[in-house]
Each structure stands twice: as C-alpha cells, then as structure tokens.
Design a protein around this motif. Structure first.
Motif, PDB file in Angstrom:
ATOM      1  N   ASP A  69       0.234   7.101  -1.148  1.00  0.00           N
ATOM      2  CA  ASP A  69      -0.984   7.729  -1.668  1.00  0.00           C
ATOM      3  C   ASP A  69      -2.219   6.834  -1.521  1.00  0.00           C
ATOM      4  OD1 ASP A  69      -0.605   5.801  -3.618  1.00  0.00           O
ATOM      5  OD2 ASP A  69      -0.394   7.210  -5.285  1.00  0.00           O
TER       6      ASP A  69
ATOM      7  N   LYS B 110      -2.742   3.833  -2.892  1.00  0.00           N
ATOM      8  CA  LYS B 110      -2.921   2.888  -3.992  1.00  0.00           C
ATOM      9  C   LYS B 110      -2.294   1.542  -3.608  1.00  0.00           C
ATOM     10  CE  LYS B 110      -2.584   2.603  -8.974  1.00  0.00           C
ATOM     11  NZ  LYS B 110      -2.138   3.217 -10.213  1.00  0.00           N
ATOM     12  N   GLU B 111      -2.995   0.459  -3.987  1.00  0.00           N
ATOM     13  CA  GLU B 111      -2.543  -0.881  -3.622  1.00  0.00           C
ATOM     14  C   GLU B 111      -1.990  -1.614  -4.844  1.00  0.00           C
ATOM     15  OE1 GLU B 111      -5.712  -1.797  -0.067  1.00  0.00           O
ATOM     16  OE2 GLU B 111      -6.418  -1.967  -2.142  1.00  0.00           O
ATOM     17  N   TYR B 112      -0.880  -2.315  -4.639  1.00  0.00           N
ATOM     18  CA  TYR B 112      -0.215  -3.071  -5.695  1.00  0.00           C
ATOM     19  C   TYR B 112      -0.025  -4.503  -5.221  1.00  0.00           C
ATOM     20  CZ  TYR B 112       1.102   1.602  -7.356  1.00  0.00           C
ATOM     21  OH  TYR B 112       1.085   2.903  -7.789  1.00  0.00           O
TER      22      TYR B 112
ATOM     23  N   VAL C 137       0.872  -1.177   0.000  1.00  0.00           N
ATOM     24  CA  VAL C 137       0.000   0.000   0.000  1.00  0.00           C
ATOM     25  C   VAL C 137       0.910   1.228   0.000  1.00  0.00           C
ATOM     26  CG1 VAL C 137      -1.839   1.241   1.187  1.00  0.00           C
ATOM     27  CG2 VAL C 137      -1.781  -1.272   1.247  1.00  0.00           C
TER      28      VAL C 137
END
Length: 174
Positions: free
Chosen positions: A83, A85-87, A80
């Motif tokens: 910002d 955003k999750e990858y 995470v």
C-alpha cells in the motif's frame, strides 16, 4: 514457561525494501526487490537499484545520526508495503553493509570521513621552542653545592640548567 526471549511482529506484505545511507555529507538510497517472489528480499534473487534520496528519507537518517550523538556514518532499512506505507525495521551505525555498484565510492567517502575526524582529534602536541640555558659562573653562587657549577671534590665543571616556572603572562613587570 521459558527463559528465551522472542518477539512477534505484524507481517507486512512488502513491495521492496529501501536502504538509506549517510557517509559524511553524502546520502544514498537503494531499493531492493525480490525477483523470486520471496517475502524476504535478501533471499533468492533480487534486483538492487539506486534511487534518488527523498527529503523525508534524508530527514530520517539525519535523525538516526543525531539520536546517537551525531554519527558521521549510519544507515537504515525500511520495508515498503504494497500500500506504499514505509516501516523502518533496522538502523545501523558504521557497521553498515555497503550495497550496490558504488561500493568503491562509498569506501573512499568512509576513508575521507575517518581521515578528517583523525586530523581534527589526533593533532600532535605543539612543539615548544627550547629554553635558553643560563650561563653558570666559574665560582658559582654556592661553592661546594650541586648548583655551584663546579664539582669541588673532583675539580670537574658541571652544567646546570635553570629556568623559570612562570608562564609569559606571569612575568614580573619592571
């Protein structure tokens, strides 16, 4: 040039990583944060906290399960970013590492999944009732043959089991 393989990925400034597990019908999510400021949360000191499983994360792990034929046990790891955003950076089958304080419960859940699957797939063969042995007459229908019921050379009785190769549905109707 080189015969070695390597990849290059964009660096992600991470707040924490998220581990999502599926064991049978049980789901779990753990958040791991670095306490030392290291960009790798599995290096140095870190804090591990169980967090509620969000529906999107449950959807992710269900998709991973389906992608590989309906795995009963699997996990994924996501980073995470700062910002939010999750990858997703890793998926695992049953070779997943168990984390957190509920590892004993996870082991019990794994055992239940394995036992359930073994009971489903490893059923013993059905035991068939013994076939009745047809009586053999003293004289036999073929004197002197091995099916006569008597050993003509030595005068001993020999029992021969006979039966039908027909299945019940193939029996001759009278």
């Amino acid at each position: 040039v080189s015969d070695q393989y390597c990849t290059v990925e964009e660096y992600i400034e991470a707040k924490y990583d998220l581990h999502v597990f599926k064991i049978g019908s049980n789901y779990k999510a753990l958040m791991r944060k670095s306490l030392t400021g290291n960009w790798k949360t599995n290096v140095g000191q870190s804090i591990l906290e169980e967090v509620p499983v969000q529906e999107k994360h449950k959807g992710w792990i269900d998709q991973v399960s389906q992608m590989f034929g309906g795995l009963a046990m699997c996990s994924l790891e996501a980073v995470v970013a700062k910002d939010g955003k999750e990858y997703i950076i890793e998926v695992n089958d049953c070779a997943m590492g168990l984390l957190g304080e509920s590892q004993e419960e996870d082991r019990r859940n794994i055992a239940e999944v394995v036992i359930k699957e073994m009971e489903l797939r490893c059923k013993p063969p059905a035991v068939l009732p013994p076939k009745p042995v047809a009586p053999v007459s003293e004289a036999g229908s073929r004197p002197g043959s091995s099916l006569s019921g008597a050993d003509s050379a030595k005068g001993r009785k020999v029992t021969v089991e006979t039966g039908s190769l027909r299945k019940d549905s193939e029996k001759v109707k009278k």
